[in-house]
Design a protein around this motif. Structure first.
Motif, PDB file in Angstrom:
ATOM      1  N   SER A 201     -44.138  -8.048  14.455  1.00  0.00           N
ATOM      2  CA  SER A 201     -43.850  -6.919  15.339  1.00  0.00           C
ATOM      3  C   SER A 201     -44.076  -5.586  14.632  1.00  0.00           C
ATOM      4  CB  SER A 201     -42.385  -7.002  15.800  1.00  0.00           C
ATOM      5  OG  SER A 201     -41.951  -5.786  16.372  1.00  0.00           O
ATOM      6  N   LYS A 202     -44.408  -4.579  15.409  1.00  0.00           N
ATOM      7  CA  LYS A 202     -44.509  -3.213  14.858  1.00  0.00           C
ATOM      8  C   LYS A 202     -43.181  -2.738  14.290  1.00  0.00           C
ATOM      9  CE  LYS A 202     -48.038  -1.480  18.118  1.00  0.00           C
ATOM     10  NZ  LYS A 202     -48.237  -0.563  19.279  1.00  0.00           N
ATOM     11  N   LYS A 203     -42.084  -3.319  14.767  1.00  0.00           N
ATOM     12  CA  LYS A 203     -40.748  -2.874  14.356  1.00  0.00           C
ATOM     13  C   LYS A 203     -40.211  -3.638  13.147  1.00  0.00           C
ATOM     14  CE  LYS A 203     -39.443  -1.486  19.069  1.00  0.00           C
ATOM     15  NZ  LYS A 203     -38.489  -1.707  20.182  1.00  0.00           N
ATOM     16  N   ALA A 204     -40.997  -4.555  12.598  1.00  0.00           N
ATOM     17  CA  ALA A 204     -40.536  -5.346  11.453  1.00  0.00           C
ATOM     18  C   ALA A 204     -40.248  -4.454  10.254  1.00  0.00           C
ATOM     19  CB  ALA A 204     -41.589  -6.383  11.081  1.00  0.00           C
ATOM     20  N   PHE A 205     -39.243  -4.837   9.466  1.00  0.00           N
ATOM     21  CA  PHE A 205     -38.955  -4.119   8.220  1.00  0.00           C
ATOM     22  C   PHE A 205     -38.362  -5.094   7.216  1.00  0.00           C
ATOM     23  CE2 PHE A 205     -35.210  -3.753  10.836  1.00  0.00           C
ATOM     24  CZ  PHE A 205     -34.116  -3.752   9.984  1.00  0.00           C
ATOM     25  N   SER A 206     -38.034  -4.618   6.033  1.00  0.00           N
ATOM     26  CA  SER A 206     -37.722  -5.499   4.902  1.00  0.00           C
ATOM     27  C   SER A 206     -36.635  -6.527   5.203  1.00  0.00           C
ATOM     28  CB  SER A 206     -37.321  -4.665   3.678  1.00  0.00           C
ATOM     29  OG  SER A 206     -36.237  -3.802   4.012  1.00  0.00           O
ATOM     30  N   LEU A 207     -35.533  -6.134   5.822  1.00  0.00           N
ATOM     31  CA  LEU A 207     -34.434  -7.064   6.050  1.00  0.00           C
ATOM     32  C   LEU A 207     -34.819  -8.149   7.058  1.00  0.00           C
ATOM     33  CD1 LEU A 207     -31.292  -4.729   6.102  1.00  0.00           C
ATOM     34  CD2 LEU A 207     -31.930  -6.380   4.355  1.00  0.00           C
ATOM     35  N   THR A 208     -35.527  -7.766   8.109  1.00  0.00           N
ATOM     36  CA  THR A 208     -35.947  -8.788   9.078  1.00  0.00           C
ATOM     37  C   THR A 208     -37.046  -9.670   8.489  1.00  0.00           C
ATOM     38  OG1 THR A 208     -37.497  -7.235  10.145  1.00  0.00           O
ATOM     39  CG2 THR A 208     -35.295  -7.431  11.091  1.00  0.00           C
ATOM     40  N   ASP A 209     -37.875  -9.121   7.641  1.00  0.00           N
ATOM     41  CA  ASP A 209     -38.943  -9.910   7.017  1.00  0.00           C
ATOM     42  C   ASP A 209     -38.375 -11.101   6.238  1.00  0.00           C
ATOM     43  OD1 ASP A 209     -40.880  -8.269   8.046  1.00  0.00           O
ATOM     44  OD2 ASP A 209     -41.385  -7.286   6.151  1.00  0.00           O
ATOM     45  N   VAL A 210     -37.324 -10.849   5.476  1.00  0.00           N
ATOM     46  CA  VAL A 210     -36.724 -11.920   4.663  1.00  0.00           C
ATOM     47  C   VAL A 210     -36.223 -13.049   5.553  1.00  0.00           C
ATOM     48  CG1 VAL A 210     -34.812 -12.497   3.135  1.00  0.00           C
ATOM     49  CG2 VAL A 210     -36.093 -10.395   2.755  1.00  0.00           C
ATOM     50  N   SER A 211     -35.501 -12.682   6.614  1.00  0.00           N
ATOM     51  CA  SER A 211     -34.957 -13.695   7.526  1.00  0.00           C
ATOM     52  C   SER A 211     -36.061 -14.411   8.284  1.00  0.00           C
ATOM     53  CB  SER A 211     -33.977 -13.050   8.515  1.00  0.00           C
ATOM     54  OG  SER A 211     -32.842 -12.549   7.848  1.00  0.00           O
ATOM     55  N   ALA A 212     -37.097 -13.682   8.687  1.00  0.00           N
ATOM     56  CA  ALA A 212     -38.181 -14.283   9.464  1.00  0.00           C
ATOM     57  C   ALA A 212     -38.938 -15.326   8.656  1.00  0.00           C
ATOM     58  CB  ALA A 212     -39.137 -13.189   9.942  1.00  0.00           C
TER      59      ALA A 212
END
Length: 383
Positions: A201-212
């Motif tokens: 997603s365009k809204k992805a960032f570091s914290l969500t990246d780890v969980s994803a």
């Protein structure tokens, strides 16, 4: 600036429910339990009732959530909530009861009809929300979203607000053991879709990246195992964790094209949400790949489908191949095999495409998505 919102308290494991008593008591002494007919008669429900009784918390059970929730179900539940004088809500079951519990809590303190809030941010203080998932997929136990069908307009409304993030998530993998194979497949692939879309997603960032990345790795390894043997404790535990992680992701970096196009199919043809996501995965991700080869490639390498020496394009394509393989293992049918007739599907493609774009989700894709693109994808999926 990025904002990361998760439930205030998350309890995970075999003793999660009895351990939740101190938190439950802070929400009031009368609980409104939202569920469906099947879970309403299950051992999980009996365990919940005994836990509440031991904590001296009175309760009322509303088991009127049949299938995916509609505005009519929410109105009925809201009426019962107000009539019984309950102080907080507990959703127990799959995504439908959890979403319904959130919607009832929201409407308990807001005026008008639930349809008035479609696409709007719900704010303010709502009754305490407790989420107890019995499936591994929707991630509703961790999100600020609730999806409710507007029966009059034949659309799935996406309602949202930080106040809808559950105050307490109780995640016991044992509660997922009795999931039928079809539900294991649909919910597991829903979680996979959440994680892949959130990461790209365009809204992805570091914290969500780890969980994803973590969620994708778990699901690709353990969903086939859970599908083939529902009583594999390790697989069920890993899938419960993956669904929770994927919920963190969509709560904070949202979803993209697949979800945008999936909701109209669910609204018009009553295909379970996770199933319609899975049916769309191949064509939607094929369309999105060249907008984010690097991101899809990272996932391909993370699951071991691609080598470090592979180009991003090749690694991204190998990820898609691996996802297709999992869909085959999980025996995901085509729209036609599911029973949807061509003469019913083709005439509503334009409406579904308009509804998909209007939802806003396709706009998070790292590639421009038009109504015409959605129409072309729907045609490919059906063909």
């Amino acid at each position: 600036m990025a904002h990361f919102a998760i439930p205030s308290h998350i309890l995970v494991g075999k003793d999660a429910l009895p351990s939740a008593v101190p938190y439950l008591k802070t929400y009031g002494n009368r609980a409104f339990i939202v569920t469906g007919k099947h879970v309403g008669k299950s051992p999980m429900m009996e365990q919940l009732k005994k836990t509440l009784e031991k904590a001296e918390i009175a309760y009322y059970v509303f088991d009127g959530i049949t299938g995916e929730p509609t505005d009519k179900m929410i109105e009925e539940g809201l009426e019962q909530y107000k009539k019984t004088g309950c102080q907080f809500v507990i959703g127990i079951g799959g995504g439908s009861p959890l979403d319904s519990a959130k919607a009832i809590a929201a409407m308990a303190v807001n005026e008008g009809r639930i349809a008035d809030y479609n696409g709007k941010e719900i704010t303010g203080s709502v009754p305490g929300i407790v989420a107890i998932p019995t499936t591994s997929g929707t991630g509703s136990e961790a999100t600020k979203f609730t999806v409710i069908t507007d029966q009059e307009k034949d659309i799935k409304m996406l309602l949202k607000g930080d106040c809808l993030v559950p105050d307490l998530a109780i995640v016991d993998p044992d509660f997922t053991m009795d999931m039928p194979k079809s539900v294991t497949a649909a919910t597991g692939l829903d979680a996979l879709t959440h994680a892949v879309e959130a990461y790209t997603s365009k809204k992805a960032f570091s914290l969500t990246d780890v969980s994803a990345v973590s969620a994708v790795k778990r699901i690709m390894k353990y969903l086939p195992i859970a599908y083939q043997n529902g009583y594999d404790a390790k697989a069920r535990e890993e899938m419960s964790l993956a669904a929770l992680e994927a919920g963190f992701c969509i709560n904070n970096s949202s979803v993209t094209l697949v979800h945008g196009m999936s909701r109209p199919i669910g609204a018009l043809f009553h295909v379970p949400h996770g199933m319609s996501n899975a049916m769309l995965l191949k064509e939607c991700l094929s369309f999105a790949l060249d907008g984010a080869y690097d991101r899809f490639a990272t996932l391909g390498r993370a699951i071991g489908a691609a080598a470090e020496s592979d180009s991003d394009q090749v690694a991204a394509e190998k990820l898609l191949d691996a996802i297709e393989k999992v869909c085959r293992i999980c025996e995901i049918p085509t729209l036609r095999a599911y029973g949807i007739k061509e003469e019913e599907f083709l005439p509503v493609i334009e409406k579904m495409s308009e509804d998909a774009i209007a939802s806003g989700s396709p706009g998070n894709t790292r590639k421009t998505v038009t109504k015409e693109d959605c129409m072309a994808i729907y045609k490919k999926v059906f063909a």
